[in-house]
Design a protein around this motif. Structure first.
Motif, PDB file in Angstrom:
ATOM      1  N   ILE A  82     -79.465  39.258 -49.224  1.00 53.14           N
ATOM      2  CA  ILE A  82     -79.766  39.838 -50.534  1.00 53.14           C
ATOM      3  C   ILE A  82     -79.385  38.817 -51.599  1.00 53.14           C
ATOM      4  N   PHE A  83     -80.357  38.386 -52.389  1.00 51.55           N
ATOM      5  CA  PHE A  83     -80.084  37.487 -53.502  1.00 51.55           C
ATOM      6  C   PHE A  83     -79.733  38.312 -54.738  1.00 51.55           C
ATOM      7  N   LEU A  84     -78.649  37.941 -55.404  1.00 48.53           N
ATOM      8  CA  LEU A  84     -78.296  38.516 -56.697  1.00 48.53           C
ATOM      9  C   LEU A  84     -78.395  37.390 -57.714  1.00 48.53           C
ATOM     10  N   SER A  85     -79.323  37.501 -58.655  1.00 48.46           N
ATOM     11  CA  SER A  85     -79.556  36.382 -59.562  1.00 48.46           C
ATOM     12  C   SER A  85     -79.853  36.849 -60.978  1.00 48.46           C
ATOM     13  N   ALA A  86     -79.487  36.028 -61.953  1.00 45.38           N
ATOM     14  CA  ALA A  86     -79.814  36.309 -63.346  1.00 45.38           C
ATOM     15  C   ALA A  86     -81.241  35.877 -63.664  1.00 45.38           C
ATOM     16  N   ARG A  87     -81.854  35.150 -62.762  1.00 43.97           N
ATOM     17  CA  ARG A  87     -83.223  34.696 -62.968  1.00 43.97           C
ATOM     18  C   ARG A  87     -84.195  35.821 -62.628  1.00 43.97           C
ATOM     19  N   ASP A  88     -84.988  36.228 -63.623  1.00 46.52           N
ATOM     20  CA  ASP A  88     -85.831  37.405 -63.418  1.00 46.52           C
ATOM     21  C   ASP A  88     -87.325  37.131 -63.557  1.00 46.52           C
ATOM     22  N   GLN A  89     -87.725  35.854 -63.547  1.00 47.12           N
ATOM     23  CA  GLN A  89     -89.144  35.544 -63.609  1.00 47.12           C
ATOM     24  C   GLN A  89     -89.792  35.770 -62.246  1.00 47.12           C
ATOM     25  N   SER A  90     -91.078  36.083 -62.256  1.00 42.01           N
ATOM     26  CA  SER A  90     -91.768  36.371 -61.000  1.00 42.01           C
ATOM     27  C   SER A  90     -91.727  35.179 -60.051  1.00 42.01           C
ATOM     28  N   GLN A  91     -91.823  33.956 -60.609  1.00 44.09           N
ATOM     29  CA  GLN A  91     -91.786  32.781 -59.741  1.00 44.09           C
ATOM     30  C   GLN A  91     -90.426  32.612 -59.075  1.00 44.09           C
ATOM     31  N   ASP A  92     -89.363  33.095 -59.756  1.00 45.57           N
ATOM     32  CA  ASP A  92     -88.024  33.035 -59.166  1.00 45.57           C
ATOM     33  C   ASP A  92     -87.936  33.993 -57.981  1.00 45.57           C
ATOM     34  N   ARG A  93     -88.512  35.180 -58.148  1.00 48.73           N
ATOM     35  CA  ARG A  93     -88.507  36.152 -57.048  1.00 48.73           C
ATOM     36  C   ARG A  93     -89.290  35.616 -55.852  1.00 48.73           C
ATOM     37  N   VAL A  94     -90.459  35.059 -56.136  1.00 44.98           N
ATOM     38  CA  VAL A  94     -91.303  34.522 -55.064  1.00 44.98           C
ATOM     39  C   VAL A  94     -90.573  33.399 -54.343  1.00 44.98           C
ATOM     40  N   LYS A  95     -89.932  32.518 -55.098  1.00 42.11           N
ATOM     41  CA  LYS A  95     -89.206  31.398 -54.495  1.00 42.11           C
ATOM     42  C   LYS A  95     -88.049  31.908 -53.633  1.00 42.11           C
ATOM     43  N   GLY A  96     -87.359  32.936 -54.138  1.00 43.04           N
ATOM     44  CA  GLY A  96     -86.235  33.498 -53.386  1.00 43.04           C
ATOM     45  C   GLY A  96     -86.671  34.135 -52.083  1.00 43.04           C
ATOM     46  N   LEU A  97     -87.727  34.927 -52.145  1.00 45.52           N
ATOM     47  CA  LEU A  97     -88.230  35.592 -50.938  1.00 45.52           C
ATOM     48  C   LEU A  97     -88.823  34.578 -49.968  1.00 45.52           C
ATOM     49  N   SER A  98     -89.474  33.551 -50.501  1.00 46.29           N
ATOM     50  CA  SER A  98     -90.058  32.518 -49.646  1.00 46.29           C
ATOM     51  C   SER A  98     -88.974  31.713 -48.937  1.00 46.29           C
ATOM     52  N   ALA A  99     -87.818  31.583 -49.592  1.00 42.18           N
ATOM     53  CA  ALA A  99     -86.711  30.831 -48.987  1.00 42.18           C
ATOM     54  C   ALA A  99     -86.065  31.595 -47.844  1.00 42.18           C
ATOM     55  N   GLY A 100     -86.314  32.914 -47.794  1.00 43.98           N
ATOM     56  CA  GLY A 100     -85.767  33.699 -46.693  1.00 43.98           C
ATOM     57  C   GLY A 100     -84.987  34.932 -47.094  1.00 43.98           C
ATOM     58  N   ALA A 101     -84.936  35.211 -48.405  1.00 39.58           N
ATOM     59  CA  ALA A 101     -84.219  36.411 -48.842  1.00 39.58           C
ATOM     60  C   ALA A 101     -84.960  37.665 -48.400  1.00 39.58           C
ATOM     61  N   THR A 102     -84.204  38.673 -47.999  1.00 42.49           N
ATOM     62  CA  THR A 102     -84.777  39.965 -47.629  1.00 42.49           C
ATOM     63  C   THR A 102     -85.032  40.793 -48.877  1.00 42.49           C
ATOM     64  N   VAL A 103     -84.100  40.704 -49.817  1.00 41.53           N
ATOM     65  CA  VAL A 103     -84.164  41.455 -51.071  1.00 41.53           C
ATOM     66  C   VAL A 103     -83.763  40.524 -52.215  1.00 41.53           C
ATOM     67  N   TYR A 104     -84.438  40.656 -53.367  1.00 41.03           N
ATOM     68  CA  TYR A 104     -84.100  39.872 -54.551  1.00 41.03           C
ATOM     69  C   TYR A 104     -83.774  40.845 -55.666  1.00 41.03           C
ATOM     70  N   MET A 105     -82.521  40.852 -56.121  1.00 38.79           N
ATOM     71  CA  MET A 105     -82.095  41.753 -57.196  1.00 38.79           C
ATOM     72  C   MET A 105     -81.656  40.935 -58.403  1.00 38.79           C
ATOM     73  N   VAL A 106     -82.007  41.428 -59.583  1.00 39.68           N
ATOM     74  CA  VAL A 106     -81.697  40.720 -60.822  1.00 39.68           C
ATOM     75  C   VAL A 106     -80.438  41.296 -61.465  1.00 39.68           C
ATOM     76  N   LYS A 107     -79.523  40.407 -61.859  1.00 44.03           N
ATOM     77  CA  LYS A 107     -78.319  40.814 -62.587  1.00 44.03           C
ATOM     78  C   LYS A 107     -78.679  41.058 -64.049  1.00 44.03           C
ATOM     79  N   PRO A 108     -78.099  42.068 -64.720  1.00 41.93           N
ATOM     80  CA  PRO A 108     -77.210  43.091 -64.136  1.00 41.93           C
ATOM     81  C   PRO A 108     -78.026  44.130 -63.365  1.00 41.93           C
ATOM     82  N   PHE A 109     -77.390  44.782 -62.409  1.00 35.61           N
ATOM     83  CA  PHE A 109     -78.063  45.769 -61.578  1.00 35.61           C
ATOM     84  C   PHE A 109     -77.157  46.980 -61.413  1.00 35.61           C
ATOM     85  N   GLU A 110     -77.754  48.079 -60.997  1.00 37.71           N
ATOM     86  CA  GLU A 110     -76.980  49.285 -60.746  1.00 37.71           C
ATOM     87  C   GLU A 110     -76.319  49.177 -59.377  1.00 37.71           C
ATOM     88  N   LEU A 111     -75.042  49.472 -59.323  1.00 33.27           N
ATOM     89  CA  LEU A 111     -74.316  49.375 -58.056  1.00 33.27           C
ATOM     90  C   LEU A 111     -74.894  50.308 -56.999  1.00 33.27           C
TER      91      LEU A 111
END
Length: 214
Positions: free
Chosen positions: A88-117
């Motif tokens: 699970i990636f937790l990141s302050a980067r919330d652009q669509s290309q950031d999500r795509v890059k994260g998932l392509s790198a192998g992340a199962t889930v990409y969540m943007v900070k701040p998030f609900e616990l």
């Protein structure tokens, strides 16, 4: 490395982040929720830990010194011993290309900070369930004997491709290795599956390995 253990452990989590305050707060919350937590400040430290510790799930930041989250996730996915662990990636980067890059790198889930616990816990539970089902299915497939029709023979090119499949390489990686197009590699694999009556690349890989053709 720090380790915190919940009273009733629901599973083990490796938390990778160089923000000490965030790690402290997140560790306390996860332990309260019943998880065993091990922490690492960098991807490099986490990789070293994964040589001995096999958590049920990894939570990682992306922007870290020494090794960023993308490189860390790719390293995990390339290791057969740990590539099944959900990330699970937790990141302050919330652009669509950031999500795509994260998932392509192998992340199962990409969540943007701040998030609900509560959402994080829901994602953790979902990822753990999916991982458990995947491992159970993998175990069942491992128990089943791989067999193909008598007389099946692979061409030299097909055997080369199959051996690379057995090494865990993707179609794109095989294409680059053999200086061929990805579509050509996909065609070879499809033809081999038809000849052998195997269902997928995993079974093809097992057949190659079990018959010492690797």
């Amino acid at each position: 490395m720090n380790m915190a253990v919940g009273i009733e452990t629901k599973g083990s989590i490796l938390l990778v982040d160089d923000d000490v305050n965030f790690v402290t707060l997140m560790t306390g919350y996860l332990v309260f929720q019943g998880y065993q937590v091990t922490t690492a400040e960098t991807g490099t430290e986490a990789i070293a830990l994964l040589g001995d510790v096999k958590p049920d799930l990894i939570i990682s930041d992306i922007v870290m010194p020494e090794m960023n989250g993308y490189v860390f996730a790719e390293a995990v996915r390339q290791s057969p011993e740990i590539n099944w662990i959900p990330i699970i990636f937790l990141s302050a980067r919330d652009q669509s290309q950031d999500r795509v890059k994260g998932l392509s790198a192998g992340a199962t889930v990409y969540m943007v900070k701040p998030f609900e616990l509560e959402e994080l816990i829901a994602q953790i539970e979902s990822a753990l369930r999916s991982s458990q089902l995947m491992r159970e299915n993998r175990a069942k497939r491992a128990e089943a004997k791989i067999s193909v029709p008598d007389g099946v023979k692979l061409t030299n090119t097909e055997l080369t491709v199959a051996r690379l499949v057995a090494q865990g390489m993707s179609n794109l990686e095989i294409a680059q290795r053999l200086s061929a197009s990805k579509r050509t590699i996909e065609s070879h694999i499809s033809h081999m599956l038809k000849k052998t009556l195997l269902s997928n690349r995993t079974e093809l890989s097992r057949w190659i390995i079990e018959n010492n053709m690797d």
